[in-house]
Structures are given as C-alpha cells and as structure tokens.
Design a protein around this motif. Structure first.
Motif, PDB file in Angstrom:
ATOM      1  N   LEU A 224       0.831  -1.205   0.000  1.00 13.23           N
ATOM      2  CA  LEU A 224       0.000   0.000   0.000  1.00 13.23           C
ATOM      3  C   LEU A 224       0.866   1.256   0.000  1.00 13.23           C
ATOM      4  O   LEU A 224       0.513   2.270  -0.608  1.00 13.23           O
ATOM      5  N   PRO A 621     -18.741   6.051   0.470  1.00  9.76           N
ATOM      6  CA  PRO A 621     -18.453   4.675   0.898  1.00  9.76           C
ATOM      7  C   PRO A 621     -19.566   3.697   0.523  1.00  9.76           C
ATOM      8  O   PRO A 621     -20.744   4.054   0.505  1.00  9.76           O
ATOM      9  N   ASP A 623     -20.570  -0.352   1.625  1.00 13.36           N
ATOM     10  CA  ASP A 623     -20.206  -1.461   2.512  1.00 13.36           C
ATOM     11  C   ASP A 623     -19.578  -2.607   1.719  1.00 13.36           C
ATOM     12  O   ASP A 623     -20.128  -3.049   0.706  1.00 13.36           O
ATOM     13  N   MET A 625     -16.750  -2.570   0.095  1.00 10.42           N
ATOM     14  CA  MET A 625     -15.864  -2.140  -0.992  1.00 10.42           C
ATOM     15  C   MET A 625     -14.714  -1.302  -0.439  1.00 10.42           C
ATOM     16  O   MET A 625     -14.897  -0.496   0.470  1.00 10.42           O
ATOM     17  N   ASP A 626     -13.512  -1.496  -0.999  1.00 14.90           N
ATOM     18  CA  ASP A 626     -12.362  -0.657  -0.674  1.00 14.90           C
ATOM     19  C   ASP A 626     -11.950   0.039  -1.968  1.00 14.90           C
ATOM     20  O   ASP A 626     -11.141  -0.474  -2.746  1.00 14.90           O
ATOM     21  N   PHE A 627     -12.539   1.240  -2.207  1.00 18.53           N
ATOM     22  CA  PHE A 627     -12.289   1.936  -3.471  1.00 18.53           C
ATOM     23  C   PHE A 627     -10.830   2.383  -3.602  1.00 18.53           C
ATOM     24  O   PHE A 627     -10.292   2.447  -4.710  1.00 18.53           O
ATOM     25  N   THR A 628     -10.201   2.695  -2.472  1.00 14.50           N
ATOM     26  CA  THR A 628      -8.792   3.112  -2.535  1.00 14.50           C
ATOM     27  C   THR A 628      -7.924   1.981  -3.069  1.00 14.50           C
ATOM     28  O   THR A 628      -7.083   2.172  -3.956  1.00 14.50           O
ATOM     29  N   GLU A 629      -8.138   0.784  -2.526  1.00 19.52           N
ATOM     30  CA  GLU A 629      -7.389  -0.376  -2.995  1.00 19.52           C
ATOM     31  C   GLU A 629      -7.709  -0.679  -4.460  1.00 19.52           C
ATOM     32  O   GLU A 629      -6.818  -0.983  -5.263  1.00 19.52           O
ATOM     33  N   TYR A 688     -12.392 -10.097  -5.068  1.00 22.80           N
ATOM     34  CA  TYR A 688     -11.100  -9.553  -4.658  1.00 22.80           C
ATOM     35  C   TYR A 688     -10.501  -8.672  -5.759  1.00 22.80           C
ATOM     36  O   TYR A 688      -9.815  -7.683  -5.482  1.00 22.80           O
ATOM     37  N   ALA A 691     -11.803  -5.303  -5.423  1.00 27.03           N
ATOM     38  CA  ALA A 691     -11.694  -4.852  -4.033  1.00 27.03           C
ATOM     39  C   ALA A 691     -13.021  -4.929  -3.288  1.00 27.03           C
ATOM     40  O   ALA A 691     -13.257  -4.172  -2.340  1.00 27.03           O
ATOM     41  N   ASN A 693     -13.978  -6.818  -0.896  1.00 28.40           N
ATOM     42  CA  ASN A 693     -13.276  -7.776  -0.038  1.00 28.40           C
ATOM     43  C   ASN A 693     -14.196  -8.566   0.882  1.00 28.40           C
ATOM     44  O   ASN A 693     -13.910  -9.718   1.209  1.00 28.40           O
ATOM     45  N   THR A 694     -15.294  -7.975   1.317  1.00 26.07           N
ATOM     46  CA  THR A 694     -16.210  -8.709   2.203  1.00 26.07           C
ATOM     47  C   THR A 694     -16.828  -9.891   1.467  1.00 26.07           C
ATOM     48  O   THR A 694     -16.844 -11.020   1.984  1.00 26.07           O
TER      49      THR A 694
END
Length: 741
Positions: A224, A621, A623, A625-629, A688, A691, A693-694
């Motif tokens: 990261l 945001p 739930d 999701m990791d938009f930065t990743e 994955y 992203a 991830n959940t």
C-alpha cells in the motif's frame, strides 16, 4: 512378557546415558560369556574352583546390571559412580583374577585385556579416563611380571585342548562384544542424527509458518505504501510514506534472515543469478538503511565508482542482503561520527569482482571477540549493546552467502574507534557500459530515488507489438485482468474456458506472446489445458509459448505445482501491478520488436483510456468495498475502474443464481460439489479483483468448507454470501444511478 521390550525398557532406554547403555551391553555379554564358560568347564570336567569362579562372574555381572541401573535412575542420577564401579570390578579385579585362574599368558587373556582398554575409553571421560587407563596398563604389566617371576601362582590348563578352546572362546567373546558395541553406537548415532534432522525441520516449519503470518500484514504495509507513492503528495507526506515503507522492509528483512539461516542449516539454500541494475541495487540498499540514522549525529557518505558496469549478472537479492546487514550494523553500533559505503569493481575479461566496503566510527570490536563475530546468534559485547535490536544472525548469514557466491568477507576493527567490513564478490558482466558520472553523482547525493520515483509515476512499459490471451471462466475476472494490462498498450484477447484456449493455440490463426491461464475452471481446468497445449498439439509454438498461472490459489507450494505442470510463472489474484510488470518484462517484452517501432506507437484506445477524465467520484463509501485499494490496482485510472465495476455488477447475478440453486437441496449440492467449488472460486477472484473484499472473504470461506466436504457448514452459511453480494450489487447500482460527486 517378551524379553526384547523388557531389555530395552530397563537397560537401553533413552533415560539411560549412552555410556551407561554400553556398560549394560558389556554386563549382558559378561553374563552370557560366564554362563557359556561354566557349561564348557562342566563338560570338560574342570575343577570345582574354575566352575564356581566362572559362575561367580555371571552373578557379579548380573549384580552390576541391577546396581548400575538403580544408580542411573532419576533418584540417584549417578552415572560416574557406576562407571567407576564397573571399570574397577571388571578391569581391575575380575580380569587379573581370570588371568591367574586361566593359565595366564597361555590363555586368551590378551584379548580380554584389550577389551578392557576399549571399555575404559568408551565409558569414561577426561581425567578419570586417563587415570583408569594408566591403572589398567600397570595391572596388566603386573600380571605378566608376576607370572614370569612366580609361575606357581598361575593355574595351568588341565589338558592341551582346553588352551585352544579358551583362545577361540576369547576371540569370540571379545570380538563379538567390540563389534556389538560399534554397531550399537552407530545405531545411536543414526537415531540422534534423525532427531537432529527432525528438530531442524520442525524449526524450519515453525519459522516458515511464523514468517507467513508476519509477511501478510507487512506485505500489505509495503504494498500500500508503494501504491500511495505513485500519487502526488505534499513533500512531508511523501517522505513519511517512504519511511513507513522502508521500515516495513527492515522488519521483512529480519524475517528473511531467520528463514535464510534455517535454509542454510538444512542445506536447501539456492542461489538464483539474474541480470540486475547496479545503480538500482545501490540506491535501494541505501534508501532502506539510511532511515536507521534517525536523530543520531551521523554523517553518511556514499562513494560509487562511475566505471562499474551498468548491468551485472549474479544473485542480486543476496548481495542486497549482505549490504543491508553491513549497513544496518554500522548504523546500529555508531552513536556519532560517520558511516561510509564505497562501491568499486575490479575487472577481468568478462567478469568483475564487486568490492563493497562499509566503514564506521562506532564502538568497534575487541580483539578477543573477533573469533565470535561471524558466529550464529552471536552479538559481541552483549552487556554494552543490550539496548540494540537484532538477532545476531546478520554477519553469520553474510559470511555464508559471500562464500556461497565464491567471495570473501573481511573485517578490520579497533575497539572504541570503529570497524571496516569489506566484501569481495565475483560477478559476470551483463552490460559493460559504465554507470557513469551523472548516475554516480545522483546516487552520492541521494537524488536517484526521486528520479526513479518520478519515472515510475509517469510511465509504464509499452508493448504495442504484443498480443496476450487471458483465460478465466468469470467474465469480471477477465475485465479486471484486461483493465490492468491496458496501460501496457498490448492487444488483449479473452476466453472463458480451457477448451477455447486449447482451440485457439491449435488453430494458430492468431500468434500470442503469452497466455494468462486461470486454474479452477469447469469442464477443463488450467492444468489440464496446459497439458494438452504442451503435449498433444505438438507444434513448437505450443511447446514454447509462455503460460502464466493466474489464480487466487496463492497458498504455499502452489507455485511449485504450476511450474511442474508446464507453466512458466505464477501470478496470484488480486493482481499485483509490480509483479505483473516484472512478468511482462520477463516473458512478453521483445527488444528486437521495440527497436523496429517508434516509441510513441501506442494504440489509440489505450491512450484515450489514460487521458479521459470522468466526473464520477469514489469518495462515497459502499459497505464491503475498498475503493482506494481498487483504484490503486488500476493505477488510479477511474475510467478503467468504473468500467470494471459495471462489468462486475452485470456479470455477477448469473453466478449468484447458480450458488443459490446449488444450496436449495443438499443432495443436489453433493452431486454438483465440484461445480459449486468452481463457482464460488470464481466469485472469490472477481470480488477480490475489484476490491469487494467482504464478498470475496465469504466466497473464500465457502470454497474452503466445500473442499473439506463440510456440506452442513456450506448449507448454513451460503445465504450469507448471497445476501452480502445482493446488497453490494444493489448499492453499486444505486451509486452509479445517483452519480455521487
């Protein structure tokens, strides 16, 4: 009760010292030998004295066995007392008595005296051994002297045949006893060696497991940090990010030291020579270690010979490791003053001896501690240095690695004034063009890192001449892979099954420079597809085309599985852009084709994707999701990422319908278990990849449970994945429709 287990339990168990077990073996032979001699004497009609004497020896040996094992017990633990008693009774009392009772020099007693000497050396140590050997030698000489001066004290054989029988008996008993002792010692040695090997393996396994657990968060920190460094930040933010990343690498290097030592000890350490850029090696090593200066009043000076070749051939990672350890020690053990690193080279035809010297004004090394310097787990002057972190492995590993590469490491030090370590490592020359004055100055002024980072942000390797094939049964995974490869300017074809990939290679209408092949696919998995391509199509093209495994199965040992089955390399999902970059450099890049085209020849579609801007923002945001990743995975190209997310939303419902249908009836799930595993495996990779991830974690848990055959768990938790995915798809759809800014 069986005799053998009984003997092992009381006489030869591991609770008894090795020397004690040898003594017990001698006692057993003494009992057997005395009983045999008693029987022989009775048959021969020997006198009552001889019969009673040999029978008394058997009783004495049995008594010694009982007494000695009592003394070996936890209650007494007095092995030395047992050894003294046994040696005195056997060697200094019984043997002299046997000498005079059995015709003295005419008998086989010389063999028994030799046996006594061997016994003393086996069961006694140090000064006690020397004392008993001298006493035994004196008694032996005394026995022969007394027979010579006073022959009447020796009882002769009653008849001539008795002498031959006695000699044969002595040879048998002494020879067999010594042979059994040697064999027994060898068996003990093998058992102890096996234990030691098992212990080394257990340690290696433990270190590997601990390393795996520690690497996961550390790699996240380092990875990261690398993604963030690609973005524009304020100067202080960039500096802090670099420090975070470099500190993570320091921790990772400690873990690597432990693993490397374990591999060296087990003989499983391999060198992997490659071509490497000398300037990058020096820059990365300095950047990694200079953070250790902290607030210390230390001046660091770097001197690079501009005539060193640009490219060398050797094990770059191990050279980095050696320099990291030497610089790390220099900064740790220097409170003030200076640390100098001088890199030079000594050329000879097509090779070069790389000379690296690290000098510091630190605490230095005492003359008496110099011998311990390169030992394992050693830190000299530990009392003074107890506040300094480290495992004591660094210099030991440096020495081992240097010698494995055919080099030498030396040290000069004066206590209180500092140390100078010099490493000389032979390397082959890859590109004789020198590093040059400008690069050398940039390195010495620590500007090379900034130049390299700016290049990393602004460019990607361009491969407009290349065409690759991506094979994956999940369309979203194909979109993710294609999105990550588009910045390279390649033509990218995608198919959804192993059958289609095999057919394309067999038809040979389109020439591919590489294939990225998923592993778990329905009908024909990746390994089977590669087997057919390599072995059944039969063309030189099919046998030689690079095939890279592209899979979410990133567990330990998976890379070996793929390499043994016809793949050239392994790339795990979610795709790491740095690893992808290296793979494309290695397997797809063609310098001859690059020379034939203009540097700006990049497909228009790729250029548009890179230059187009979008008003859509990923700051809202969602739930799971990791938009930065996710953005980082696609080089922060919002256009590409948005297109991939749309494909994800459109492509997932059919797979979720299959998952739901599989688990409405457990008997149906049992019949279609393999299809279920493949389906959730695909959902895992797709999730994955963007992203999500959940959802990816839920799919991964279900995949593992299905592989274990735990259908009850799958039935109980499958709806969790369905609900999480349905909500996620709905949230992403609403987000797109509302157009958050």
């Amino acid at each position: 009760m069986k005799i053998k287990p009984l003997l092992y339990k009381y006489l030869f168990s591991e609770a008894v010292p090795v020397e004690g077990r040898i003594l017990n073996l001698v006692f057993l032979f003494g009992i057997c030998g005395a009983l045999v001699t008693t029987i022989v004497n009775l048959i021969e009609g020997a006198g009552i004295f001889s019969v009673l004497f040999t029978l008394g020896m058997a009783v004495a040996a049995l008594f010694l066995v009982i007494i000695s094992n009592k003394l070996y017990s936890d209650k007494f633990n007095a092995y030395k007392i047992t050894a003294w008693i046994a040696v005195i009774v056997i060697c200094d009392i019984l043997m002299p008595l046997m000498f005079f009772a059995s015709a003295g020099i005419e008998s086989g007693m010389p063999g028994y005296f030799v046996m006594c000497m061997v016994l003393i050396f086996l069961v006694m140590d140090g000064r006690e051994c020397v004392i008993m050997v001298i006493i035994n030698m004196a008694l032996t000489a005394a026995c022969y002297y007394v027979q010579h001066r006073f022959p009447r004290f020796v009882i002769p054989f009653s008849f001539e045949l008795h002498r031959e029988i006695n000699h044969v008996q002595t040879i048998y008993i002494a020879g067999l006893l010594i042979g059994f002792i040697i064999k027994y010692q060898i068996s003990i040695y093998k058992a102890e060696k096996k234990k030691a090997e098992d212990a080394v393996k257990a340690k290696s396994d433990f270190l590997a497991n601990v390393s795996h657990e520690l690497r996961t968060p550390l790699n996240a920190v380092i990875g990261l940090g690398e993604l963030e460094l690609r973005k524009e930040h304020k100067n202080d933010t960039t500096v802090n990010l670099e420090k975070i990343q470099d500190s993570g690498k320091v921790l990772l290097s400690i873990i690597n030291d432990l693993l490397d030592l374990s591999k060296i000890e087990s003989g499983k350490f391999d060198l992997i020579p490659v071509e490497y850029n000398v300037a990058s090696l020096i820059n990365d090593t300095v950047s990694l270690n200079i953070v250790r200066i902290g607030s210390k009043p230390i001046n660091f000076h770097l001197k690079v010979d501009p005539e060193i070749p640009t490219i060398l051939f050797g094990d770059e990672l191990r050279i980095r490791q050696i320099l990291n350890n030497l610089l790390s020690n220099a900064f740790k053990y220097t409170k003030e003053g200076s640390v100098d690193l001088v890199i030079t080279g000594e050329k000879s035809e097509n090779s070069l001896t790389l000379v690296c010297a690290v000098t510091d004004t630190g605490i230095g090394i005492r003359q008496e501690d110099a011998g311990k310097l390169f030992g394992v787990y050693n830190q000299v002057d530990t009392r003074s240095n107890r506040h300094i972190e480290g495992t004591g492995l660094g210099l030991s590993i440096c020495k081992n690695l240097t010698e494995m590469m055919g080099g030498v490491i030396s040290v000069q030090s004066e206590y209180g004034k500092g140390s100078a370590f010099t490493v000389r490592i032979p390397q082959k020359i890859g590109n004789p063009a020198p590093v040059g004055e400008e690069n050398a100055r940039n390195l010495e002024k620590f500007r090379y890192n900034t130049i390299k980072r700016d290049r990393r942000r602004s460019s990607r390797l361009q491969l407009p001449y290349a065409r690759v094939l991506v094979v994956d049964d999940v369309s979203t995974n194909l979109d993710v892979a294609k999105g990550m490869m588009l910045p390279y300017g390649m033509d990218i074809d995608c198919v959804t099954s192993g059958h289609e990939a095999v057919q394309l290679i067999q038809d040979n209408k389109t020439h591919y420079d590489a294939i990225f092949m998923d592993h778990m696919m329905p009908d024909m998995n990746g390994i089977e597809a590669v087997r057919i391509i390599r072995n059944e199509i039969g063309t030189g093209y099919a046998k030689a085309i690079p095939i890279i495994a592209l899979t979410a199965n990133a567990i330990v040992g998976t890379d070996e599985l793929f390499l043994k089955n016809g793949f050239q390399a392994f790339l795990s999902k979610p795709i790491d852009s740095i690893k992808l970059d290296k793979l494309l450099h290695t397997w797809v890049r063609n310098k001859d084709k690059e020379a034939a085209i203009l540097p700006s020849a990049v497909p228009a579609g790729v250029k548009n994707i890179q230059e187009d801007s979008v008003s859509f923002s990923f700051t809202h945001p969602v739930d799971g999701m990791d938009f930065t990743e996710g953005l980082g995975r696609f080089l922060n190209n919002e256009k590409t990422y948005l297109r991939i997310l749309k494909a994800f939303v459109l492509g997932m419902p059919p797979y979720m319908n299959k998952v739901q249908a599989f688990t409405e009836d457990q008997s149906e799930l049992e019949k279609s278990l393999n299809d279920y595993i493949i389906t959730v495996h695909g959902i895992k990779g797709s999730s994955y990849g963007v992203a999500a991830n959940t959802a990816g974690k839920k799919a991964e848990e279900l995949e593992q449970a299905a592989k274990r055959g735990d259908l009850d768990w799958v039935m109980a938790h499958n709806w969790e994945l369905v609900n999480v995915m349905n909500k996620l798809l709905a949230d992403l759809t609403n987000m797109a429709e509302r157009g958050y800014h």
